[in-house]
Scaffold this motif. Structure first.
Motif, PDB file in Angstrom:
ATOM      1  N   ASP A 101       0.821  -1.207   0.000  1.00 26.65           N
ATOM      2  CA  ASP A 101       0.000   0.000   0.000  1.00 26.65           C
ATOM      3  C   ASP A 101       0.855   1.257   0.000  1.00 26.65           C
ATOM      4  O   ASP A 101       0.421   2.312  -0.453  1.00 26.65           O
ATOM      5  N   HIS A 102       2.056   1.132   0.538  1.00 26.86           N
ATOM      6  CA  HIS A 102       2.948   2.289   0.580  1.00 26.86           C
ATOM      7  C   HIS A 102       4.397   1.817   0.639  1.00 26.86           C
ATOM      8  O   HIS A 102       4.686   0.745   1.172  1.00 26.86           O
ATOM      9  N   VAL A 103       5.287   2.638   0.094  1.00 23.08           N
ATOM     10  CA  VAL A 103       6.719   2.358   0.114  1.00 23.08           C
ATOM     11  C   VAL A 103       7.427   3.539   0.758  1.00 23.08           C
ATOM     12  O   VAL A 103       7.135   4.696   0.446  1.00 23.08           O
ATOM     13  N   VAL A 104       8.363   3.226   1.656  1.00 23.58           N
ATOM     14  CA  VAL A 104       9.193   4.229   2.310  1.00 23.58           C
ATOM     15  C   VAL A 104      10.642   3.935   1.946  1.00 23.58           C
ATOM     16  O   VAL A 104      11.110   2.814   2.147  1.00 23.58           O
ATOM     17  N   VAL A 105      11.330   4.918   1.390  1.00 21.27           N
ATOM     18  CA  VAL A 105      12.748   4.775   1.054  1.00 21.27           C
ATOM     19  C   VAL A 105      13.549   5.591   2.056  1.00 21.27           C
ATOM     20  O   VAL A 105      13.263   6.770   2.284  1.00 21.27           O
ATOM     21  N   ILE A 106      14.566   4.955   2.636  1.00 19.66           N
ATOM     22  CA  ILE A 106      15.424   5.624   3.610  1.00 19.66           C
ATOM     23  C   ILE A 106      16.863   5.522   3.123  1.00 19.66           C
ATOM     24  O   ILE A 106      17.365   4.424   2.888  1.00 19.66           O
ATOM     25  N   GLY A 107      17.514   6.673   2.960  1.00 21.34           N
ATOM     26  CA  GLY A 107      18.921   6.655   2.578  1.00 21.34           C
ATOM     27  C   GLY A 107      19.229   7.556   1.411  1.00 21.34           C
ATOM     28  O   GLY A 107      18.673   8.635   1.267  1.00 21.34           O
ATOM     29  N   TYR A 108      20.107   7.077   0.580  1.00 24.03           N
ATOM     30  CA  TYR A 108      20.546   7.823  -0.591  1.00 24.03           C
ATOM     31  C   TYR A 108      19.461   7.872  -1.658  1.00 24.03           C
ATOM     32  O   TYR A 108      18.524   7.073  -1.656  1.00 24.03           O
ATOM     33  N   PHE A 109      19.655   8.741  -2.626  1.00 22.66           N
ATOM     34  CA  PHE A 109      18.747   8.907  -3.758  1.00 22.66           C
ATOM     35  C   PHE A 109      18.591   7.619  -4.570  1.00 22.66           C
ATOM     36  O   PHE A 109      17.573   7.426  -5.233  1.00 22.66           O
TER      37      PHE A 109
ATOM     38  N   ASP B   2      15.495  11.316   3.259  1.00 23.55           N
ATOM     39  CA  ASP B   2      16.862  11.554   2.802  1.00 23.55           C
ATOM     40  C   ASP B   2      17.708  11.849   4.033  1.00 23.55           C
ATOM     41  O   ASP B   2      17.658  12.942   4.577  1.00 23.55           O
ATOM     42  N   VAL B   3      18.477  10.877   4.460  1.00 25.68           N
ATOM     43  CA  VAL B   3      19.233  11.036   5.701  1.00 25.68           C
ATOM     44  C   VAL B   3      20.648  11.567   5.485  1.00 25.68           C
ATOM     45  O   VAL B   3      21.382  11.749   6.452  1.00 25.68           O
ATOM     46  N   TYR B   4      21.035  11.827   4.238  1.00 24.87           N
ATOM     47  CA  TYR B   4      22.412  12.241   3.985  1.00 24.87           C
ATOM     48  C   TYR B   4      22.590  13.664   3.502  1.00 24.87           C
ATOM     49  O   TYR B   4      23.419  14.395   4.014  1.00 24.87           O
ATOM     50  N   LYS B   5      21.876  14.052   2.485  1.00 27.40           N
ATOM     51  CA  LYS B   5      22.115  15.382   1.915  1.00 27.40           C
ATOM     52  C   LYS B   5      21.818  16.471   2.934  1.00 27.40           C
ATOM     53  O   LYS B   5      20.796  16.443   3.599  1.00 27.40           O
ATOM     54  N   THR B   6      22.727  17.421   3.005  1.00 25.39           N
ATOM     55  CA  THR B   6      22.531  18.551   3.912  1.00 25.39           C
ATOM     56  C   THR B   6      22.129  19.810   3.162  1.00 25.39           C
ATOM     57  O   THR B   6      21.646  20.755   3.765  1.00 25.39           O
ATOM     58  N   GLY B   7      22.347  19.823   1.852  1.00 26.60           N
ATOM     59  CA  GLY B   7      22.044  21.009   1.072  1.00 26.60           C
ATOM     60  C   GLY B   7      23.211  21.972   0.996  1.00 26.60           C
ATOM     61  O   GLY B   7      23.198  22.913   0.221  1.00 26.60           O
ATOM     62  N   TYR B   8      24.236  21.730   1.779  1.00 30.50           N
ATOM     63  CA  TYR B   8      25.394  22.623   1.775  1.00 30.50           C
ATOM     64  C   TYR B   8      26.465  22.117   0.817  1.00 30.50           C
ATOM     65  O   TYR B   8      27.006  22.872   0.036  1.00 30.50           O
TER      66      TYR B   8
ATOM     67  N   ARG C 117       5.895  12.393  -0.408  1.00 29.38           N
ATOM     68  CA  ARG C 117       6.384  13.241   0.683  1.00 29.38           C
ATOM     69  C   ARG C 117       7.872  12.991   0.864  1.00 29.38           C
ATOM     70  O   ARG C 117       8.332  11.861   0.758  1.00 29.38           O
ATOM     71  N   VAL C 118       8.609  14.053   1.160  1.00 30.79           N
ATOM     72  CA  VAL C 118      10.049  13.950   1.381  1.00 30.79           C
ATOM     73  C   VAL C 118      10.390  14.598   2.717  1.00 30.79           C
ATOM     74  O   VAL C 118       9.942  15.707   3.011  1.00 30.79           O
ATOM     75  N   PHE C 119      11.174  13.884   3.501  1.00 34.20           N
ATOM     76  CA  PHE C 119      11.736  14.421   4.739  1.00 34.20           C
ATOM     77  C   PHE C 119      13.235  14.519   4.519  1.00 34.20           C
ATOM     78  O   PHE C 119      13.879  13.517   4.194  1.00 34.20           O
ATOM     79  N   ASN C 120      13.785  15.721   4.656  1.00 33.41           N
ATOM     80  CA  ASN C 120      15.228  15.842   4.515  1.00 33.41           C
ATOM     81  C   ASN C 120      15.800  16.644   5.663  1.00 33.41           C
ATOM     82  O   ASN C 120      15.081  17.028   6.577  1.00 33.41           O
ATOM     83  N   ARG C 121      17.105  16.875   5.605  1.00 37.40           N
ATOM     84  CA  ARG C 121      17.808  17.427   6.759  1.00 37.40           C
ATOM     85  C   ARG C 121      17.815  18.943   6.846  1.00 37.40           C
ATOM     86  O   ARG C 121      18.117  19.481   7.902  1.00 37.40           O
ATOM     87  N   SER C 122      17.541  19.642   5.764  1.00 37.60           N
ATOM     88  CA  SER C 122      17.707  21.092   5.838  1.00 37.60           C
ATOM     89  C   SER C 122      16.566  21.849   5.175  1.00 37.60           C
ATOM     90  O   SER C 122      15.964  21.371   4.213  1.00 37.60           O
ATOM     91  N   PRO C 123      16.290  23.042   5.682  1.00 37.80           N
ATOM     92  CA  PRO C 123      15.268  23.886   5.059  1.00 37.80           C
ATOM     93  C   PRO C 123      15.608  24.238   3.609  1.00 37.80           C
ATOM     94  O   PRO C 123      14.711  24.369   2.782  1.00 37.80           O
ATOM     95  N   GLN C 124      16.903  24.359   3.287  1.00 34.65           N
ATOM     96  CA  GLN C 124      17.300  24.687   1.914  1.00 34.65           C
ATOM     97  C   GLN C 124      16.875  23.584   0.945  1.00 34.65           C
ATOM     98  O   GLN C 124      16.359  23.866  -0.137  1.00 34.65           O
ATOM     99  N   LEU C 125      17.105  22.332   1.323  1.00 34.66           N
ATOM    100  CA  LEU C 125      16.706  21.224   0.457  1.00 34.66           C
ATOM    101  C   LEU C 125      15.190  21.156   0.335  1.00 34.66           C
ATOM    102  O   LEU C 125      14.655  20.953  -0.755  1.00 34.66           O
ATOM    103  N   ALA C 126      14.501  21.303   1.452  1.00 32.26           N
ATOM    104  CA  ALA C 126      13.034  21.272   1.419  1.00 32.26           C
ATOM    105  C   ALA C 126      12.506  22.377   0.514  1.00 32.26           C
ATOM    106  O   ALA C 126      11.574  22.157  -0.271  1.00 32.26           O
TER     107      ALA C 126
ATOM    108  N   ALA D 196      13.166  17.775   8.345  1.00 33.54           N
ATOM    109  CA  ALA D 196      12.889  17.019   9.568  1.00 33.54           C
ATOM    110  C   ALA D 196      14.104  16.904  10.470  1.00 33.54           C
ATOM    111  O   ALA D 196      14.046  16.262  11.509  1.00 33.54           O
ATOM    112  N   GLY D 197      15.217  17.478  10.067  1.00 34.82           N
ATOM    113  CA  GLY D 197      16.437  17.323  10.844  1.00 34.82           C
ATOM    114  C   GLY D 197      17.130  16.028  10.472  1.00 34.82           C
ATOM    115  O   GLY D 197      16.867  15.434   9.435  1.00 34.82           O
ATOM    116  N   ASN D 198      18.002  15.588  11.337  1.00 38.70           N
ATOM    117  CA  ASN D 198      18.789  14.390  11.066  1.00 38.70           C
ATOM    118  C   ASN D 198      18.093  13.168  11.662  1.00 38.70           C
ATOM    119  O   ASN D 198      18.302  12.821  12.820  1.00 38.70           O
ATOM    120  N   VAL D 199      17.269  12.529  10.859  1.00 40.82           N
ATOM    121  CA  VAL D 199      16.484  11.384  11.312  1.00 40.82           C
ATOM    122  C   VAL D 199      17.389  10.264  11.813  1.00 40.82           C
ATOM    123  O   VAL D 199      17.054   9.553  12.754  1.00 40.82           O
TER     124      VAL D 199
END
Length: 179
Positions: free
Chosen positions: A97-105, A123-129, A147-156, A169-172
């Motif tokens: 019913d749903h897939v969740v990917v955790i990690g790299y692209f 996305d637990v790696y990219k910081t956007g910097y 939906r995407v959860f990433n580490r920085s407001p810049q990436l979002a 979401a910060g560093n999950v």
């Protein structure tokens, strides 16, 4: 009575497996979770949920700390691990019913190639910097992710600007460390 929702967690390494396992452990009663750890044995999921699909075994074990690991992985047959994974993902794309990917692209790319859409991406790696999403990555994320959860407001912000529901979401990975 409705059947429980089936959720597939796709992870690609030891750290990602530990994040996925901790999220599955914290799910409320009802959903049925299975894990597809694409790289390595998926030991973090032991006793938490079933592990499905073929797993790659790379010379580097996925670590990119040392120089030359990508070349070493390719030389030791790493590219041969891609087709079995894509074949598996295509075969199960309607089973969950749903897939969740955790990690790299790479997990998102695999879903895109397998025709899996509407995923959640952590996305637990990219910081956007160091390196923001490339144009191609943004297009694939936009067509694959609900939906995407990433580490920085810049990436979002870069994803939100193209219509992706993205939040910083910060560093999950750090948030799921257990004592």
């Amino acid at each position: 009575m409705l059947a429980p929702r089936r959720i597939l967690f796709i992870t690609n390494g030891y750290g990602e497996d530990s994040v996925g396992a901790e999220i599955v452990r914290r799910l409320p009663p009802g959903p049925v979770a299975e894990a597809y750890p694409t790289l390595g044995p998926g030991k973090a999921y032991a006793g938490i949920c079933p592990v499905v699909g073929p797993r790659a075994h790379l010379a580097s074990e996925g670590s990119r700390v040392a120089r030359g690991t990508v070349a070493k992985d390719i030389a030791s047959g790493g590219l041969g691990t891609l087709l079995p994974g894509l074949k598996f993902m295509r075969s199960v794309r309607a089973a969950y019913d749903h897939v969740v990917v955790i990690g790299y692209f790479i997990g998102v790319l695999g879903c895109w190639l397998a025709g899996i859409r509407g995923i959640t991406y952590l996305d637990v790696y990219k910081t956007g910097y160091g390196r923001p999403y490339s144009g191609l990555e943004r297009r694939i994320i936009a067509s694959t992710c609900r939906r995407v959860f990433n580490r920085s407001p810049q990436l979002a912000a870069t994803l939100t600007a193209i219509g992706v529901d993205a939040v910083a979401a910060g560093n999950v990975m750090m948030d799921t460390i257990t004592a």
